[in-house]
Design an enzyme around this catalytic site. Structure first.
Site, PDB file in Angstrom:
ATOM      1  N   LYS A  23       1.138  -0.841  -0.551  1.00 26.43           N
ATOM      2  CA  LYS A  23       0.036   0.045   0.188  1.00 26.43           C
ATOM      3  C   LYS A  23       0.755   1.398   0.232  1.00 26.43           C
ATOM      4  O   LYS A  23       0.481   2.733  -0.352  1.00 26.43           O
ATOM      5  CB  LYS A  23      -1.301  -0.406   0.886  1.00 26.43           C
ATOM      6  CG  LYS A  23      -1.392   0.720   1.627  1.00 26.43           C
ATOM      7  CD  LYS A  23      -2.776   1.553   3.047  1.00 26.43           C
ATOM      8  CE  LYS A  23      -1.643   1.831   3.898  1.00 26.43           C
ATOM      9  NZ  LYS A  23      -1.389   3.292   3.583  1.00 26.43           N
ATOM     10  N   ARG A  93      -4.206  10.350   3.131  1.00 25.72           N
ATOM     11  CA  ARG A  93      -3.474  11.690   3.968  1.00 25.72           C
ATOM     12  C   ARG A  93      -2.469  10.995   3.091  1.00 25.72           C
ATOM     13  O   ARG A  93      -1.660  12.752   2.983  1.00 25.72           O
ATOM     14  CB  ARG A  93      -2.411  11.079   5.165  1.00 25.72           C
ATOM     15  CG  ARG A  93      -1.021  12.070   6.080  1.00 25.72           C
ATOM     16  CD  ARG A  93      -0.621  11.607   7.200  1.00 25.72           C
ATOM     17  NE  ARG A  93       0.737  12.027   7.134  1.00 25.72           N
ATOM     18  CZ  ARG A  93       0.537  13.767   8.000  1.00 25.72           C
ATOM     19  NH1 ARG A  93       0.252  14.313   7.854  1.00 25.72           N
ATOM     20  NH2 ARG A  93       2.412  13.723   7.320  1.00 25.72           N
ATOM     21  N   ASP A 117      -5.185   8.786   9.446  1.00 24.63           N
ATOM     22  CA  ASP A 117      -5.583   7.908  10.659  1.00 24.63           C
ATOM     23  C   ASP A 117      -5.224   8.663  11.231  1.00 24.63           C
ATOM     24  O   ASP A 117      -4.621  10.013  11.780  1.00 24.63           O
ATOM     25  CB  ASP A 117      -4.441   6.780  10.641  1.00 24.63           C
ATOM     26  CG  ASP A 117      -4.684   6.187   9.818  1.00 24.63           C
ATOM     27  OD1 ASP A 117      -5.312   5.625   9.704  1.00 24.63           O
ATOM     28  OD2 ASP A 117      -3.728   5.634   8.858  1.00 24.63           O
ATOM     29  N   ASP A 306       3.855   0.411  11.998  1.00 24.77           N
ATOM     30  CA  ASP A 306       2.923  -0.012  11.856  1.00 24.77           C
ATOM     31  C   ASP A 306       2.420  -1.422  11.905  1.00 24.77           C
ATOM     32  O   ASP A 306       1.756  -2.019  11.824  1.00 24.77           O
ATOM     33  CB  ASP A 306       2.364   0.375   9.737  1.00 24.77           C
ATOM     34  CG  ASP A 306       2.557   1.764   9.642  1.00 24.77           C
ATOM     35  OD1 ASP A 306       2.110   2.502  10.609  1.00 24.77           O
ATOM     36  OD2 ASP A 306       2.262   2.180   8.479  1.00 24.77           O
TER      37      ASP A 306
HETATM   38  C1  UD1 Z   1       4.323   7.140   6.266  1.00 24.41           C
HETATM   39  C2  UD1 Z   1       3.125   5.550   5.952  1.00 24.41           C
HETATM   40  C3  UD1 Z   1       2.542   5.464   7.485  1.00 24.41           C
HETATM   41  C4  UD1 Z   1       3.783   5.204   8.485  1.00 24.41           C
HETATM   42  C5  UD1 Z   1       4.827   6.218   8.405  1.00 24.41           C
HETATM   43  C6  UD1 Z   1       5.831   6.122   9.048  1.00 24.41           C
HETATM   44  C7  UD1 Z   1       2.093   6.344   3.564  1.00 24.41           C
HETATM   45  C8  UD1 Z   1       0.775   6.346   2.759  1.00 24.41           C
HETATM   46  N1  UD1 Z   1       2.385   5.921   5.180  1.00 24.41           N
HETATM   47  O1  UD1 Z   1       3.444   7.773   6.842  1.00 24.41           O
HETATM   48  O2  UD1 Z   1       2.037   3.835   7.175  1.00 24.41           O
HETATM   49  O3  UD1 Z   1       3.047   4.664   9.183  1.00 24.41           O
HETATM   50  O4  UD1 Z   1       5.417   6.192   6.717  1.00 24.41           O
HETATM   51  O5  UD1 Z   1       6.378   4.945   8.941  1.00 24.41           O
HETATM   52  O6  UD1 Z   1       3.197   5.988   3.599  1.00 24.41           O
HETATM   53  N2  UD1 Z   1       6.942  14.168  11.107  1.00 24.41           N
HETATM   54  C9  UD1 Z   1       6.199  15.679  11.173  1.00 24.41           C
HETATM   55  N3  UD1 Z   1       6.524  16.780   9.874  1.00 24.41           N
HETATM   56  C10 UD1 Z   1       6.829  16.169   8.768  1.00 24.41           C
HETATM   57  C11 UD1 Z   1       6.215  15.287   8.122  1.00 24.41           C
HETATM   58  C12 UD1 Z   1       6.178  13.974   9.339  1.00 24.41           C
HETATM   59  O7  UD1 Z   1       6.851  16.093  12.480  1.00 24.41           O
HETATM   60  O8  UD1 Z   1       6.547  17.013   7.846  1.00 24.41           O
HETATM   61  C13 UD1 Z   1       6.562  13.213  12.207  1.00 24.41           C
HETATM   62  C14 UD1 Z   1       5.413  12.691  11.849  1.00 24.41           C
HETATM   63  O9  UD1 Z   1       3.858  13.620  12.327  1.00 24.41           O
HETATM   64  C15 UD1 Z   1       5.263  11.537  12.195  1.00 24.41           C
HETATM   65  C16 UD1 Z   1       6.814  11.452  11.972  1.00 24.41           C
HETATM   66  O10 UD1 Z   1       7.713  12.404  11.715  1.00 24.41           O
HETATM   67  O11 UD1 Z   1       5.784  11.270  14.294  1.00 24.41           O
HETATM   68  C17 UD1 Z   1       6.744   9.886  10.965  1.00 24.41           C
HETATM   69  O12 UD1 Z   1       6.153  10.302   9.294  1.00 24.41           O
HETATM   70  P1  UD1 Z   1       6.001  10.183   8.572  1.00 24.41           P
HETATM   71  O13 UD1 Z   1       7.359   9.397   8.178  1.00 24.41           O
HETATM   72  O14 UD1 Z   1       5.972  10.940   7.835  1.00 24.41           O
HETATM   73  O15 UD1 Z   1       5.146   9.630   8.123  1.00 24.41           O
HETATM   74  P2  UD1 Z   1       4.129   9.216   6.424  1.00 24.41           P
HETATM   75  O16 UD1 Z   1       4.645   9.668   5.011  1.00 24.41           O
HETATM   76  O17 UD1 Z   1       3.082  10.287   6.973  1.00 24.41           O
END
Ligand code: UD1
Length: 417
Positions: A23, A93, A117, A306
């Protein structure tokens, strides 16, 4: 009633299941198609709700996305509409990733702020800051982010505060068509991101270092359509392995990449599972009762956040006390109350989850909460005494193709009401 999964615990799972493409990869591959007009083909695409939603995002942009079995054929127009509609972005998202691609391709993007989520605050400041340093300008009006790149995007050095998967991907998608060289430091190293980079390379992008913490992208003038096969879903694979383990059965997951699950497999082995990993399959035999272990979620190659809810469900019946530390999403704990309703003895203190293993769980009615929580609660139900009714079970459809059918094929007493 279509939102309910009924599972009767007690039967050990035995047999083999195949997993499909990830996914968290396929959604980004779909976005990548926007970077080049023409016909792209994405193979091994799971038939899950999030892929359907991303397909609708692409439709809105003027592309067409048609599924035949597990193959997506995506036709991308010369002039995409640089807009992701509010109703769809709010549901998922990952839609925020169209931001980098649309800015790079058209010089503008209008994207509603993401939903997804309920993990507490999930900001996109790293995405915005990185794109700004590449020449983009943003304005937030009425919940919609308006981005423009008045002079086009240009290469730069970005150093991420945290190896965010989404931010690394958004910047990568923008950088492939930017002028000059972009370096992304402290980049995410997830296999799904490497898969995206591989598809972009097939499209003609010049990328070095994907899969390491420094990615260098040399922008090119244009890209070509590509045919690409999605990397197998390590989360789907890991979830079936934990399902097999909690029942004490023997389950083989086929068409997966065990090397992407190294830490998860190690932790399962530490609980007493017998794990036999080959190149593209892995077999697990669960113990009568797992031994407690400590787990900390971390960016890849650490233990995946996850897989945290599934692991907590499994450890709820362990012999001893386990400590699971959540380092990625502080708000990922809503499902704990549901597990406790089943007789588990779990409490969260800050980012730490203390799990005192109980002898048995007992089935009851519980709420599915989110994708991985719904999977974890089903897993708990497989071990519980009596009937577990998971309401709001539609969450599982966002991430698992054929969840109930695959579990039933392994011998679970499970149905969709
Ligand atoms: C992706 C995955 C999700 C997984 C996550 C971590 C997809 C669609 N989703 O989510 O299933 O749980 O990676 O492996 O691929 N953060 C910030 N600012 C930002 C971006 C992120 O503070 O601009 C923080 C987030 O709140 C979180 C952490 O960084 O605490 C990691 O987030 P991120 O790796 O970006 O997760 P996603 O890409 O949203």
């Amino acid at each position: 009633m279509s939102d309910v999964i009924l599972v009767r615990g007690g039967a050990p799972l035995n047999g083999a299941v195949e997993v499909l493409g990830a996914k968290n990869a396929v959604l980004k591959l779909m976005v990548a198609t926007l970077l080049a007009p023409g016909r792209h083909v994405i193979e091994n695409a799971p038939n899950i709700l999030d892929v359907e939603i991303m397909g609708r995002v692409l439709d809105h942009v003027g592309a067409s996305c048609v599924r035949s079995g597990t193959t997506l054929t995506i036709d991308v127009p010369e002039d995409p509409i640089p807009e992701a509609p509010l109703d769809l972005v709010r549901q998922m998202r990952a839609s925020i990733l169209v931001l980098g691609a649309l800015l790079a391709r058209t010089g503008e993007a209008r994207v509603a702020l993401p939903g997804g989520d309920d993990f507490g605050s999930r900001p996109i400041d790293y995405h915005i800051r990185g794109l700004e340093s590449m020449g983009a300008v943003f304005e937030l009006r009425h919940g919609v982010l308006y981005g423009t790149a008045p002079d086009g995007l240009h290469g730069t050095e970005v150093f991420l505060e945290f190896p965010s998967v989404g931010a690394t991907e958004n910047l990568l998608l923008a950088a492939v068509l930017a002028k000059g060289t972009t370096t992304i430091g402290n980049a995410a190293r997830e296999p799904e991101l490497t898969d995206l980079a591989e598809m972009l390379q097939k499209m003609g992008a010049k990328i070095d270092g994907a899969g390491t913490s420094t990615i260098e992208v040399h922008g090119v003038g244009s890209l070509e359509p590509a045919v690409h096969r999605t990397v197998p879903d390590r989360l789907e694979a890991g979830t079936y392995l934990v399902a097999g383990a909690i029942t004490g059965g023997t389950v083989t997951v086929e068409r997966c990449r065990p090397e992407h699950l190294r830490m998860e497999l190690r932790k399962l082995a530490d609980t007493g599972c017998v794990v036999d990993a080959n190149e593209d399959s892995v077999t697990i035999t669960g113990p009568d009762r797992p031994t407690a272990v400590d787990v900390a979620t971390l960016p890849y190659p650490g233990f995946h956040t996850d897989m945290h809810p599934q692991m907590v469900a499994y450890l709820s019946v362990a012999d001893g006390t386990s400590l699971v530390t959540e380092n990625i999403y502080a708000g990922r704990f809503r499902y704990l109350g549901e597990l406790n309703r089943m007789g588990a003895d779990i409490h969260a203190d800050g980012q730490h989850v203390v799990i005192r293993g109980v002898d048995e769980l007992s089935g009851c009615e519980i709420d599915g909460c989110d994708i991985r929580a719904a999977a974890a609660l089903t897993i708990a139900g497989l071990r519980a005494d009596g009937l577990t009714t998971i309401t709001e079970a539609h969450h599982v459809d966002r991430g698992y193709d054929g969840w109930v059918d695959k579990l039933a094929s392994l011998g679970a007493t499970i149905e969709r009401a």
